[in-house]
Design a protein around this motif. Structure first.
Motif, PDB file in Angstrom:
ATOM      1  N   ARG A  43      -0.400   7.886   5.596  1.00  0.00           N
ATOM      2  CA  ARG A  43      -1.063   8.520   5.000  1.00  0.00           C
ATOM      3  C   ARG A  43      -0.715  10.070   4.954  1.00  0.00           C
ATOM      4  O   ARG A  43      -0.565  10.806   4.004  1.00  0.00           O
ATOM      5  CB  ARG A  43      -2.587   8.385   5.268  1.00  0.00           C
ATOM      6  CG  ARG A  43      -3.360   9.281   4.532  1.00  0.00           C
ATOM      7  CD  ARG A  43      -3.547   9.045   3.077  1.00  0.00           C
ATOM      8  NE  ARG A  43      -3.732   7.790   2.610  1.00  0.00           N
ATOM      9  CZ  ARG A  43      -4.025   7.342   1.432  1.00  0.00           C
ATOM     10  NH1 ARG A  43      -3.497   8.245   0.352  1.00  0.00           N
ATOM     11  NH2 ARG A  43      -3.999   6.031   1.095  1.00  0.00           N
ATOM     12  N   ARG A  66       2.051   1.738  -3.533  1.00  0.00           N
ATOM     13  CA  ARG A  66       1.053   2.505  -4.535  1.00  0.00           C
ATOM     14  C   ARG A  66       0.911   3.852  -4.153  1.00  0.00           C
ATOM     15  O   ARG A  66       0.781   4.773  -4.912  1.00  0.00           O
ATOM     16  CB  ARG A  66      -0.299   1.862  -4.232  1.00  0.00           C
ATOM     17  CG  ARG A  66      -0.228   0.218  -4.691  1.00  0.00           C
ATOM     18  CD  ARG A  66      -1.766  -0.424  -4.615  1.00  0.00           C
ATOM     19  NE  ARG A  66      -2.002  -1.346  -5.165  1.00  0.00           N
ATOM     20  CZ  ARG A  66      -2.090  -2.608  -4.248  1.00  0.00           C
ATOM     21  NH1 ARG A  66      -2.151  -2.324  -2.915  1.00  0.00           N
ATOM     22  NH2 ARG A  66      -2.140  -3.818  -4.800  1.00  0.00           N
ATOM     23  N   THR A  67       1.052   4.163  -2.822  1.00  0.00           N
ATOM     24  CA  THR A  67       0.553   5.719  -2.398  1.00  0.00           C
ATOM     25  C   THR A  67       1.734   6.444  -2.904  1.00  0.00           C
ATOM     26  O   THR A  67       1.692   7.656  -3.335  1.00  0.00           O
ATOM     27  CB  THR A  67       0.217   5.607  -0.858  1.00  0.00           C
ATOM     28  OG1 THR A  67      -0.473   4.767  -0.641  1.00  0.00           O
ATOM     29  CG2 THR A  67      -0.060   7.026  -0.657  1.00  0.00           C
ATOM     30  N   GLN A 111       1.553   7.299  -6.427  1.00  0.00           N
ATOM     31  CA  GLN A 111       0.486   8.412  -6.545  1.00  0.00           C
ATOM     32  C   GLN A 111       1.072   9.854  -6.031  1.00  0.00           C
ATOM     33  O   GLN A 111       0.490  10.728  -6.731  1.00  0.00           O
ATOM     34  CB  GLN A 111      -0.828   7.839  -5.934  1.00  0.00           C
ATOM     35  CG  GLN A 111      -1.214   6.705  -6.318  1.00  0.00           C
ATOM     36  CD  GLN A 111      -2.299   6.053  -5.404  1.00  0.00           C
ATOM     37  OE1 GLN A 111      -2.818   6.825  -4.355  1.00  0.00           O
ATOM     38  NE2 GLN A 111      -2.984   5.037  -5.928  1.00  0.00           N
ATOM     39  N   ARG A 161       3.235  14.701  -1.388  1.00  0.00           N
ATOM     40  CA  ARG A 161       2.714  15.040  -2.334  1.00  0.00           C
ATOM     41  C   ARG A 161       2.480  16.559  -2.610  1.00  0.00           C
ATOM     42  O   ARG A 161       2.216  17.094  -3.772  1.00  0.00           O
ATOM     43  CB  ARG A 161       1.415  14.338  -2.624  1.00  0.00           C
ATOM     44  CG  ARG A 161       0.454  14.398  -3.829  1.00  0.00           C
ATOM     45  CD  ARG A 161      -0.618  13.444  -3.826  1.00  0.00           C
ATOM     46  NE  ARG A 161      -1.549  13.551  -2.637  1.00  0.00           N
ATOM     47  CZ  ARG A 161      -2.511  14.513  -2.494  1.00  0.00           C
ATOM     48  NH1 ARG A 161      -2.549  15.480  -3.457  1.00  0.00           N
ATOM     49  NH2 ARG A 161      -3.100  14.677  -1.360  1.00  0.00           N
ATOM     50  N   GLU A 190       0.858  -1.132   0.034  1.00  0.00           N
ATOM     51  CA  GLU A 190      -0.120   0.191   0.147  1.00  0.00           C
ATOM     52  C   GLU A 190       0.844   1.438   0.044  1.00  0.00           C
ATOM     53  O   GLU A 190       0.458   2.130  -0.798  1.00  0.00           O
ATOM     54  CB  GLU A 190      -0.969  -0.032   1.099  1.00  0.00           C
ATOM     55  CG  GLU A 190      -1.883   1.051   1.341  1.00  0.00           C
ATOM     56  CD  GLU A 190      -2.731   1.238   0.118  1.00  0.00           C
ATOM     57  OE1 GLU A 190      -3.146   2.561  -0.160  1.00  0.00           O
ATOM     58  OE2 GLU A 190      -3.218   0.190  -0.450  1.00  0.00           O
ATOM     59  N   GLN A 191       1.950   1.221   0.804  1.00  0.00           N
ATOM     60  CA  GLN A 191       2.938   2.267   0.870  1.00  0.00           C
ATOM     61  C   GLN A 191       3.483   2.482  -0.629  1.00  0.00           C
ATOM     62  O   GLN A 191       3.618   3.720  -1.178  1.00  0.00           O
ATOM     63  CB  GLN A 191       4.023   2.145   1.890  1.00  0.00           C
ATOM     64  CG  GLN A 191       3.826   2.092   3.397  1.00  0.00           C
ATOM     65  CD  GLN A 191       4.739   1.993   3.930  1.00  0.00           C
ATOM     66  OE1 GLN A 191       5.948   1.942   3.778  1.00  0.00           O
ATOM     67  NE2 GLN A 191       4.263   1.509   5.145  1.00  0.00           N
ATOM     68  N   PHE A 193       2.398  10.723   3.020  1.00  0.00           N
ATOM     69  CA  PHE A 193       2.356  10.733   1.583  1.00  0.00           C
ATOM     70  C   PHE A 193       1.485  12.304   1.162  1.00  0.00           C
ATOM     71  O   PHE A 193       1.826  12.837   0.081  1.00  0.00           O
ATOM     72  CB  PHE A 193       1.670   9.617   0.921  1.00  0.00           C
ATOM     73  CG  PHE A 193       2.694   8.444   1.008  1.00  0.00           C
ATOM     74  CD1 PHE A 193       3.692   8.546   0.180  1.00  0.00           C
ATOM     75  CD2 PHE A 193       2.452   7.384   1.942  1.00  0.00           C
ATOM     76  CE1 PHE A 193       4.745   7.352   0.180  1.00  0.00           C
ATOM     77  CE2 PHE A 193       3.265   6.087   1.736  1.00  0.00           C
ATOM     78  CZ  PHE A 193       4.383   6.246   1.001  1.00  0.00           C
ATOM     79  N   ASP A 194       0.525  12.547   2.017  1.00  0.00           N
ATOM     80  CA  ASP A 194      -0.341  13.741   1.682  1.00  0.00           C
ATOM     81  C   ASP A 194       0.726  15.006   1.692  1.00  0.00           C
ATOM     82  O   ASP A 194       0.753  15.779   0.903  1.00  0.00           O
ATOM     83  CB  ASP A 194      -1.317  13.966   2.497  1.00  0.00           C
ATOM     84  CG  ASP A 194      -2.568  12.961   1.977  1.00  0.00           C
ATOM     85  OD1 ASP A 194      -2.608  12.484   1.262  1.00  0.00           O
ATOM     86  OD2 ASP A 194      -3.252  12.783   3.007  1.00  0.00           O
TER      87      ASP A 194
END
Length: 271
Positions: free
Chosen positions: A254, A23-24, A27, A261, A20-21, A257-258
């Motif tokens: 989360r 994938r994130t 993104q 990003r 999951e990390q 990554f936000d």
């Protein structure tokens, strides 16, 4: 132009979390992945140690980013996988029961192993009888689609990609982030050759009192100060690193990554 990737910590996260990390990370705008290849975590607070080959196989289906181990001892595969090799640490290598050589000998072993791997990657049949390794009639019938051996040799070693990594602990409460970083990764700040010589997590844990919160605060980027995160990554670029991998310590993946990003990666020079 520098490339920025994400470092997947197999010591701290289970396989599903790592996928999951990844994938994130893709993104969020990271361009590549590093993944640790260790038999043990550094301490029980980290608490994980999945089989990296299985994780890499799933990563190849889950994301399109290239994946590199950091690092592996004398194994190989091809395609999108990048092989990172090293001289090892007692924590992960002594489990086979043999003697643990001093640094000078381990570096000699690494150099000899790389020479054998380069020959194998050419597809030729290899026989080798060296001071540390013996290989008889070995051949890789399925070699990588892309081989860096010839360009590397023609260039005399110049132009090698230089990769580096750093750990951060993003969080809106810097003090809490410092405590999290110390609890999970105090081993990063232990002195001398302890990381290469201690044989088990419990030996690392015995030295935890040597690492103070102030040491973590002074050496690890913790919190949500954008400038501090940018300064840490820019320092790698200024030092000449081609790829810089960053990993988030702790559970707030989360939020990390936000944050990267929207606030960090957009301010970095990307190709």
């Amino acid at each position: 132009m520098p490339e920025y990737g994400y470092f997947l910590s197999c010591e701290e996260f289970a396989p599903d979390d790592l996928i999951e990390q990844a994938r994130t990370a893709e993104q969020a705008g990271f361009r590549s992945l590093w993944i640790s290849d260790h038999y043990h975590p550094w301490n029980d607070a980290q608490g994980q140690s999945p089989f990296v080959r299985s994780v890499i196989g799933t990563l190849s289906e889950a994301v399109s980013l290239p994946v590199e181990t950091a690092v592996t001892c004398a194994t190989m595969t091809g395609g999108r996988f990048r092989l990172g090799v090293g001289s090892g640490e007692a924590l992960n290598e002594h489990i086979l029961g043999g003697p643990w050589p001093p640094t000078s000998v381990r570096l000699e072993m690494l150099e000899e192993a790389i020479q054998v791997m380069r020959r194998l990657f050419s597809g030729e049949e290899v026989s080798h009888d060296g001071p540390h390794y013996r290989v008889e009639n070995a051949r890789l019938h399925t070699v990588p689609d892309e081989s860096l051996v010839s360009p590397f040799l023609k260039a005399g070693g110049a132009g090698k990609t230089i990769s580096g990594g750093t750990k951060v602990c993003y969080g809106t409460d810097r003090d809490e982030a410092v405590r999290t970083a110390r609890r999970l990764w105090f081993n990063e700040l232990l002195p001398g050759e302890t990381a290469q010589t201690l044989p088990s997590p419990r030996h690392f844990e015995q030295l935890e009192p040597l690492v103070t919160e102030r040491m973590v605060r002074d050496n690890v980027v913790c919190g949500d100060d954008v400038d501090a995160h940018l300064a840490a990554l820019n320092a790698f670029a200024e030092a000449g690193f081609d790829r810089t991998y960053v990993t988030q310590i702790g559970p707030d993946q989360r939020g990390f990554f936000d944050f990267y990003r929207t606030k960090v990666l957009p301010q970095l020079p990307l190709d």
